[in-house]
Scaffold this motif. Structure first.
Motif, PDB file in Angstrom:
ATOM      1  N   HIS A  46       0.878  -1.160   0.000  1.00 21.96           N
ATOM      2  CA  HIS A  46       0.000   0.000   0.000  1.00 21.96           C
ATOM      3  C   HIS A  46       0.919   1.214   0.000  1.00 21.96           C
ATOM      4  CE1 HIS A  46      -3.966  -1.672   0.510  1.00 21.96           C
ATOM      5  NE2 HIS A  46      -3.561  -2.424   1.509  1.00 21.96           N
ATOM      6  N   ILE A  62      -1.158  -4.515   6.711  1.00 26.34           N
ATOM      7  CA  ILE A  62      -2.224  -3.529   6.894  1.00 26.34           C
ATOM      8  C   ILE A  62      -3.583  -4.229   6.822  1.00 26.34           C
ATOM      9  CG2 ILE A  62      -3.279  -1.412   6.023  1.00 26.34           C
ATOM     10  CD1 ILE A  62      -0.589  -0.586   4.940  1.00 26.34           C
ATOM     11  N   ILE A  65      -7.441  -0.183   5.976  1.00 22.64           N
ATOM     12  CA  ILE A  65      -6.958   1.102   5.474  1.00 22.64           C
ATOM     13  C   ILE A  65      -8.089   1.838   4.754  1.00 22.64           C
ATOM     14  CG2 ILE A  65      -6.091   0.046   3.351  1.00 22.64           C
ATOM     15  CD1 ILE A  65      -3.832   2.192   3.412  1.00 22.64           C
ATOM     16  N   ILE A  74      -5.767   4.067   9.120  1.00 21.76           N
ATOM     17  CA  ILE A  74      -4.815   3.023   8.753  1.00 21.76           C
ATOM     18  C   ILE A  74      -4.484   2.236  10.009  1.00 21.76           C
ATOM     19  CG2 ILE A  74      -2.552   2.503   7.765  1.00 21.76           C
ATOM     20  CD1 ILE A  74      -2.767   5.475   6.622  1.00 21.76           C
ATOM     21  N   ARG A  75      -4.589   0.933   9.922  1.00 24.10           N
ATOM     22  CA  ARG A  75      -4.224   0.050  11.037  1.00 24.10           C
ATOM     23  C   ARG A  75      -3.089  -0.831  10.530  1.00 24.10           C
ATOM     24  NH1 ARG A  75      -8.491  -1.915  15.117  1.00 24.10           N
ATOM     25  NH2 ARG A  75      -7.128  -2.770  16.720  1.00 24.10           N
ATOM     26  N   ILE A  76      -1.936  -0.772  11.207  1.00 20.76           N
ATOM     27  CA  ILE A  76      -0.738  -1.481  10.762  1.00 20.76           C
ATOM     28  C   ILE A  76      -0.317  -2.464  11.845  1.00 20.76           C
ATOM     29  CG2 ILE A  76       1.626  -1.247   9.926  1.00 20.76           C
ATOM     30  CD1 ILE A  76       0.963   1.777   9.456  1.00 20.76           C
TER      31      ILE A  76
END
Length: 184
Positions: A46, A62, A65, A74-76
């Motif tokens: 991404h 991810i 997103i 956004i979550r990573i």
């Protein structure tokens, strides 16, 4: 006609699941298998811009997103890192019911049994003691002019400074500063 065993109904391929008269397990008598899950290669990435940085992060890291709208999210989840890094522009700059900074997934709703402490720099650490807490604790840190949330297990609360440092390193590793051309 022989009875269908329970394991046949579960989709397991056993010789006893073959219809009568066809014990060979030929393709016609085999139970179809579910499709294989798509394997995401680390080469799938991404790419997105936030503030003055351009990020390139493997898509496998991810799970969620949403960028390009009014409020980015956004979550990573990097492998071998015990915390999650989240950008949630809906929570940025907001306060929870106690007047402290709102922390995504920890204080963004009226959750019971929240305990607050502070980091060395005065930033809030909030921990949910309830059964439903997925990550347990969270804190906010700034990176490249953006407000990020770090979610981590309650057992790592005493290691929060190292976690924030590592999260910053990971974001740094996967981003570059966007060079703004000055007007000539």
């Amino acid at each position: 006609m022989k009875p269908t065993p329970f394991v046949c109904l579960l989709g397991l391929l056993l010789p006893s699941c073959a219809p009568e008269g066809n014990e060979s397990g030929s393709e016609a008598s085999q139970v179809s298998s579910p499709p294989e899950p798509e394997v995401v290669q680390e080469t799938d990435v991404h790419g997105f811009e936030l503030g003055e940085r351009e990020y390139t992060i493997p898509a496998a890291y991810i799970p969620s997103i949403r960028v390009g709208g009014q409020k980015d999210f956004i979550r990573i989840k990097f492998p071998d890192f015990a915390a999650e890094i989240v950008l949630d522009e809906k929570s940025a700059g907001k306060s929870d019911k106690t007047g402290r900074a709102q922390i995504f997934s920890v204080t963004d709703h009226d959750y019971p049994r929240i305990e607050y402490t502070e980091r060395e720099d005065g930033a809030i650490i909030a921990c949910r003691r309830g059964m439903m807490a997925q990550s347990g604790c969270g804190t906010i840190f700034e990176y490249a002019g953006m407000e990020w949330t770090l979610l981590f297990p309650i057992g790592l609360r005493d290691e929060v400074e190292a976690l924030v440092g590592r999260a910053t390193q990971l974001l740094e590793k996967h981003s570059v500063e966007i060079r703004q051309e000055s007007a000539k």
